[in-house]
Structure formats: structure tokens, C-alpha cells
Design a protein around this motif. Structure first.
Motif, mmCIF file in Angstrom:
data_model
loop_
_atom_site.group_PDB
_atom_site.id
_atom_site.type_symbol
_atom_site.label_atom_id
_atom_site.label_comp_id
_atom_site.label_asym_id
_atom_site.label_seq_id
_atom_site.Cartn_x
_atom_site.Cartn_y
_atom_site.Cartn_z
ATOM 1 N N ASN A 155 0.752 -1.181 0.083
ATOM 2 C CA ASN A 155 -0.103 0.076 -0.076
ATOM 3 C C ASN A 155 0.866 1.366 0.084
ATOM 4 O O ASN A 155 0.872 2.066 0.793
ATOM 5 C CB ASN A 155 -0.957 -0.042 1.207
ATOM 6 C CG ASN A 155 -1.686 -1.238 1.137
ATOM 7 O OD1 ASN A 155 -2.271 -1.706 0.244
ATOM 8 N ND2 ASN A 155 -1.977 -1.750 2.386
ATOM 9 N N ILE A 156 1.606 1.490 -1.100
ATOM 10 C CA ILE A 156 2.458 2.612 -1.180
ATOM 11 C C ILE A 156 1.957 3.498 -2.142
ATOM 12 O O ILE A 156 1.404 2.980 -3.396
ATOM 13 C CB ILE A 156 3.811 1.936 -1.831
ATOM 14 C CG1 ILE A 156 4.498 1.006 -0.777
ATOM 15 C CG2 ILE A 156 4.749 3.212 -1.733
ATOM 16 C CD1 ILE A 156 4.769 1.329 0.802
ATOM 17 N N ILE A 157 1.691 4.821 -1.847
ATOM 18 C CA ILE A 157 1.506 5.849 -2.926
ATOM 19 C C ILE A 157 2.630 6.840 -2.985
ATOM 20 O O ILE A 157 3.192 7.370 -2.123
ATOM 21 C CB ILE A 157 0.324 6.785 -2.274
ATOM 22 C CG1 ILE A 157 -0.917 5.761 -2.057
ATOM 23 C CG2 ILE A 157 -0.085 7.950 -3.175
ATOM 24 C CD1 ILE A 157 -2.104 6.238 -1.585
ATOM 25 N N ILE A 158 3.126 7.049 -4.228
ATOM 26 C CA ILE A 158 4.220 8.042 -4.823
ATOM 27 C C ILE A 158 3.532 8.899 -5.513
ATOM 28 O O ILE A 158 2.914 8.469 -6.677
ATOM 29 C CB ILE A 158 5.345 7.154 -5.360
ATOM 30 C CG1 ILE A 158 5.742 6.028 -4.590
ATOM 31 C CG2 ILE A 158 6.349 8.108 -5.818
ATOM 32 C CD1 ILE A 158 6.771 5.041 -5.146
ATOM 33 N N ASN A 159 3.571 10.217 -5.232
ATOM 34 C CA ASN A 159 3.192 11.328 -5.822
ATOM 35 C C ASN A 159 4.018 12.448 -6.118
ATOM 36 O O ASN A 159 4.114 13.285 -5.059
ATOM 37 C CB ASN A 159 1.731 11.831 -5.159
ATOM 38 C CG ASN A 159 0.952 13.003 -5.979
ATOM 39 O OD1 ASN A 159 1.540 13.408 -7.018
ATOM 40 N ND2 ASN A 159 0.045 13.384 -5.594
ATOM 41 N N GLY A 160 4.734 12.479 -7.148
ATOM 42 C CA GLY A 160 5.848 13.375 -7.436
ATOM 43 C C GLY A 160 7.178 13.066 -7.037
ATOM 44 O O GLY A 160 7.754 12.533 -5.894
ATOM 45 N N THR A 161 7.936 12.951 -8.273
ATOM 46 C CA THR A 161 9.447 12.731 -8.076
ATOM 47 C C THR A 161 10.258 13.683 -8.904
ATOM 48 O O THR A 161 9.684 14.272 -9.925
ATOM 49 C CB THR A 161 9.743 11.276 -8.523
ATOM 50 O OG1 THR A 161 9.456 11.098 -10.118
ATOM 51 C CG2 THR A 161 9.218 10.163 -7.596
ATOM 52 N N GLY A 162 11.489 13.787 -8.756
ATOM 53 C CA GLY A 162 12.343 14.760 -9.519
ATOM 54 C C GLY A 162 12.139 16.016 -9.533
ATOM 55 O O GLY A 162 12.721 16.554 -10.549
ATOM 56 N N LEU A 163 11.889 16.480 -8.344
ATOM 57 C CA LEU A 163 11.209 18.039 -8.391
ATOM 58 C C LEU A 163 12.437 19.013 -8.412
ATOM 59 O O LEU A 163 12.082 20.140 -8.840
ATOM 60 C CB LEU A 163 10.525 18.299 -7.004
ATOM 61 C CG LEU A 163 9.142 17.585 -7.104
ATOM 62 C CD1 LEU A 163 8.497 17.838 -5.901
ATOM 63 C CD2 LEU A 163 8.229 17.832 -8.456
#
Length: 143
Positions: A82-90
Motif C-alpha cells: 500500500n505505497i502511494i508515490i506522488n511527485g518525483t524529480g522536483l
């Protein structure tokens, strides 16, 4: 988590659990050793990292990669639920001391030694076009 420094490392652990956590604006493209770090960063420098479970983790707006595995010590029984990833490489930095340029993956490996399983992974706003940057030999299972 790492096995860089002296100690017992993960030799006798029967299970470590990280749960119910939100990580916001974490990770870096240049730490004190001129390396990039994921919001969750697992570094098996000397011995393997094993028997670790991450459950109900939200990773929001990472500077580089969301979850990173590295070095040749190996990884076993590493499970993400149950992993949520929202937004990378900012931060927009794409250089790497380990490989060619990349822009921020949901999952990034610079090792071919080990494996991990993701159960119920949700990603959005991932900078790296392929979502995952997985080195040959590393086992990534997404269910």
C-alpha cells in the motif's frame, strides 16, 4: 537504512516494520558525499539488508527518486504494501554518480543484487518516463 557503518547490521533480525507514514519533500540530488538519495533509501554497502516491510506509506514530492536501492550487499525479503508515490524529480537535477542521467524514478536501483516486492503500488507525477529505473539482475515484482 544502510550497512555502511560497523555493527551487527541485519544479521539476526526477524522483521522490521515501517508503517502509516507520510514522507514529504524528501530525498536529495547531492548529499554530503555528493550522492543522490531517495525519500526511502536502502544502501547495502557491506552486508545484505533483509526482512524489512513498509506498509501504508505515502511519498509526496521527492527531490530525486522515491525509493532507492543501492550497492552490492544484497536485498532479501523487502516488501512494500500500500505505497502511494506522488511527485518525483522536483529539483530538476538529472546527473548521477552511479549511472547515466535520469530525472527521478518511482523506484531506482544501482545494484543488480537482490529483489523487492510491491503490493498495491500507486504512482502519479513521476518525472522519469519509464517510472522505474531497474539495473539488470535486480528483481522487481509489482502486484
Amino acid at each position: 537504512m544502510n550497512t555502511t557503518f560497523p555493527g551487527a547490521h541485519f544479521n539476526n533480525n526477524t522483521g522490521i516494520l515501517f508503517s502509516d507514514t507520510t514522507i514529504i519533500n524528501s530525498g536529495t540530488s547531492q548529499d554530503l558525499y555528493n550522492g543522490e538519495r531517495g525519500a526511502i533509501d536502502l544502501e547495502a554497502s557491506i552486508d545484505p539488508i533483509k526482512n524489512v516491510t513498509f506498509t501504508n506509506i505515502d511519498i509526496i514530492n521527492t527531490q530525486r527518486d522515491a525509493i532507492q536501492f543501492g550497492y552490492g550487499g544484497g536485498f532479501s525479503n523487502i516488501v512494500f504494501n500500500n505505497i502511494i508515490i506522488n511527485g518525483t524529480g522536483l529539483d530538476g537535477v538529472t546527473t548521477s554518480r552511479f549511472s547515466g542521467a535520469h530525472k527521478g524514478a518511482a523506484i531506482y536501483t544501482y545494484t543488480g543484487n537482490g529483489a523487492t516486492t510491491f503490493n498495491n503500488l500507486t504512482t502519479s507525477n513521476i518525472a522519469y518516463p519509464d517510472l522505474y529505473y531497474i539495473q539488470s539482475g535486480f528483481g522487481l515484482t509489482i502486484q
